[in-house]
Design an enzyme around this catalytic site. Structure first.
Site, mmCIF file in Angstrom:
data_model
loop_
_atom_site.group_PDB
_atom_site.id
_atom_site.type_symbol
_atom_site.label_atom_id
_atom_site.label_comp_id
_atom_site.label_asym_id
_atom_site.label_seq_id
_atom_site.Cartn_x
_atom_site.Cartn_y
_atom_site.Cartn_z
ATOM 1 N N HIS A 140 40.101 -10.233 -14.604
ATOM 2 C CA HIS A 140 38.893 -9.406 -14.582
ATOM 3 C C HIS A 140 37.915 -9.791 -15.684
ATOM 4 O O HIS A 140 38.308 -10.134 -16.793
ATOM 5 C CB HIS A 140 39.229 -7.909 -14.596
ATOM 6 C CG HIS A 140 39.785 -7.350 -15.871
ATOM 7 N ND1 HIS A 140 38.985 -6.877 -16.883
ATOM 8 C CD2 HIS A 140 41.056 -7.144 -16.290
ATOM 9 C CE1 HIS A 140 39.748 -6.399 -17.861
ATOM 10 N NE2 HIS A 140 41.009 -6.565 -17.539
ATOM 11 N N ASP B 52 40.824 -8.277 -23.877
ATOM 12 C CA ASP B 52 41.075 -7.688 -22.556
ATOM 13 C C ASP B 52 39.742 -7.665 -21.821
ATOM 14 O O ASP B 52 38.923 -6.797 -22.080
ATOM 15 C CB ASP B 52 41.658 -6.283 -22.727
ATOM 16 C CG ASP B 52 41.827 -5.560 -21.409
ATOM 17 O OD1 ASP B 52 41.742 -6.193 -20.348
ATOM 18 O OD2 ASP B 52 42.060 -4.324 -21.449
ATOM 19 N N GLU C 55 37.566 -3.908 -13.008
ATOM 20 C CA GLU C 55 39.006 -3.644 -13.121
ATOM 21 C C GLU C 55 39.262 -2.415 -13.974
ATOM 22 O O GLU C 55 40.146 -1.609 -13.685
ATOM 23 C CB GLU C 55 39.724 -4.856 -13.745
ATOM 24 C CG GLU C 55 41.254 -4.751 -13.720
ATOM 25 C CD GLU C 55 41.881 -4.071 -14.943
ATOM 26 O OE1 GLU C 55 43.092 -3.809 -14.913
ATOM 27 O OE2 GLU C 55 41.157 -3.797 -15.928
ATOM 28 N N GLU C 56 38.478 -2.278 -15.021
ATOM 29 C CA GLU C 56 38.728 -1.207 -15.994
ATOM 30 C C GLU C 56 38.434 0.185 -15.442
ATOM 31 O O GLU C 56 38.781 1.185 -16.061
ATOM 32 C CB GLU C 56 37.926 -1.452 -17.277
ATOM 33 C CG GLU C 56 38.301 -2.730 -18.030
ATOM 34 C CD GLU C 56 39.682 -2.660 -18.699
ATOM 35 O OE1 GLU C 56 40.374 -1.648 -18.544
ATOM 36 O OE2 GLU C 56 40.046 -3.639 -19.377
ATOM 37 N N ASP D 249 46.096 -11.223 -17.243
ATOM 38 C CA ASP D 249 45.508 -10.125 -18.017
ATOM 39 C C ASP D 249 46.303 -9.990 -19.315
ATOM 40 O O ASP D 249 47.271 -10.721 -19.528
ATOM 41 C CB ASP D 249 45.576 -8.836 -17.178
ATOM 42 C CG ASP D 249 44.496 -7.814 -17.543
ATOM 43 O OD1 ASP D 249 44.051 -7.800 -18.702
ATOM 44 O OD2 ASP D 249 44.127 -7.022 -16.663
HETATM 45 CO CO CO Z 1 41.902 -3.166 -20.001
HETATM 46 ZN ZN ZN Z 2 42.641 -5.900 -18.645
#
Ligand code: CO
Ligand code: ZN
Length: 359
Positions: free
Chosen positions: A81, A182, A212-213, A235
């Site tokens: 992501h 991240d 994604e978050e 990830d």
């Molecule tokens: Co995250």
């Molecule tokens: Zn992530």
């Protein structure tokens, strides 16, 4: 590769506003893949067609029978992501102070003392009602953003604007620091894997996903559209290697983590075995990951259509979802080695036909 990581970490890109990071990743993939496009939600899809040994180098339309990319070839979706967590302005008061909501899993405790910035460069400092420093648990509702304005009219941000953590990229030896490792680190690993992957029997669909978050939304639609035979997410994962950490086997520097389970997914045992075997055959250090909170894009794709065998290669990361996340560069290099060797499909241990459900 450190330069690539820093380049990605330096780009603004909260969930829903991935244009800049998509462009930065796209630039790095020019000439590396056979096809590059963005889909309707903004996912960046990079396709590398199968090469060599009995495979047919042409692309297939989704949802047709997967029989034309070679005897051992599979349609492999790799997802990293692009988005990062942030805060979104919900209200600007008469003095120009902004109330906000969180975009993704922002921890209120991490906000005090940190700074954010908006797409237009405006800075924001977090303030807390009543006292400059918290005496009790920090609640986001009691906080506001000071964006350098003295009146609503002169605030250079408005309702709906999103900001991300401002703390920049840094390095101490092989330990790398950034607010958005991240998952810019996953993006860098995926780009580097595509660069180093000279030959593969598989049809590789590398997807740099959006949102994604906020619930793996980009991966949900991309996974449906691409109908892969296998999904692997790249990830970060948490670690248990700092003072009084929640017990967890994963530690920085011990290699990429091969996912067994997280909050929303149990990895397909065949995919897990494929990765473990590859690591053993090619002497790549690795660790097994059981994450008790959080998940990845793979969880969304695993339950798409009639189900997709899923797994993940995770980069161990301390202090995830705070403005100061820390990883070890050696884990990054070894994650690339693991992926390149797994996807090269050389050697029996990496033969996906051994377990695949649809063969
Ligand atoms: Co995250
Ligand atoms: Zn992530």
């Amino acid at each position: 590769m450190k330069e690539l990581i820093q380049a990605f970490c330096d780009v603004f890109g909260p969930s829903g506003q991935e244009e800049r990071i998509r462009e930065a990743i796209g630039e790095q993939l020019a000439g590396v893949v056979d096809e590059l496009r963005a889909d309707r939600l903004g996912n960046l899809i990079a396709i590398k067609r199968p090469t060599g040994n009995g495979s047919v180098g042409r692309s297939r339309s989704p949802s047709v029978e997967h029989s034309d990319c070679g005897r051992f070839g599979k349609r492999v979706m790799l997802a990293a992501h692009m988005d990062e967590i942030g805060v979104m302005v919900t209200h600007v008061d008469a003095q120009g102070f902004c109330r906000f909501t969180t975009v993704g899993g922002v921890l209120p405790n991490a906000l005090i003392g940190s700074r954010v910035h908006f797409a237009n460069g405006v800075e924001g400092a977090f303030g807390l009602e009543g006292a400059p420093l918290p005496r009790n648990a920090v609640i986001a509702d009691k906080m506001f953003l000071d964006v350098g304005a003295t009146a609503k009219e002169d605030a250079q941000v408005q309702v709906g604007d999103t900001a991300v953590f401002r703390s920049g990229f840094g390095a101490v030896g092989d330990r790398l620091f950034a607010p958005n490792l991240d998952n810019r680190i996953g993006c860098a690993v995926l780009v580097q894997t595509l660069r180093e992957l000279a030959n593969t029997p598989h049809e590789i669909h590398a997807v740099f996903t959006v949102q994604e978050e906020v619930g793996a939304r980009g991966a949900t639609t991309a996974g449906y559209g691409l109908a892969p035979d296998i999904i692997l997410a790249i990830d970060v994962t948490a670690t248990g290697d700092f003072p009084q950490a929640t017990p967890m086997e994963v530690a920085l520097g011990n290699g990429p983590a091969i996912k067994v389970m997280d909050r929303y997914m149990i990895a397909h045992p065949g995919v897990r075995r494929w990765l473990v075997n590859t690591a053993q055959v090619y002497d790549v250090p690795y660790q097994m990951e059981v994450l008790e909170f959080g998940s990845t894009d793979a969880a969304a794709v695993q339950i798409s259509r009639a189900g997709v065998p899923a797994g993940a290669v995770s980069i161990p990361c301390r202090y995830i979802h705070t403005p100061s996340q820390v990883i070890d560069y050696n884990d990054v290099r070894n994650a690339v080695r693991l992926l390149v060797n797994a996807l090269s499909g050389t050697g029996d241990s990496a033969d996906l036909t051994a377990w695949s459900a649809d063969k």
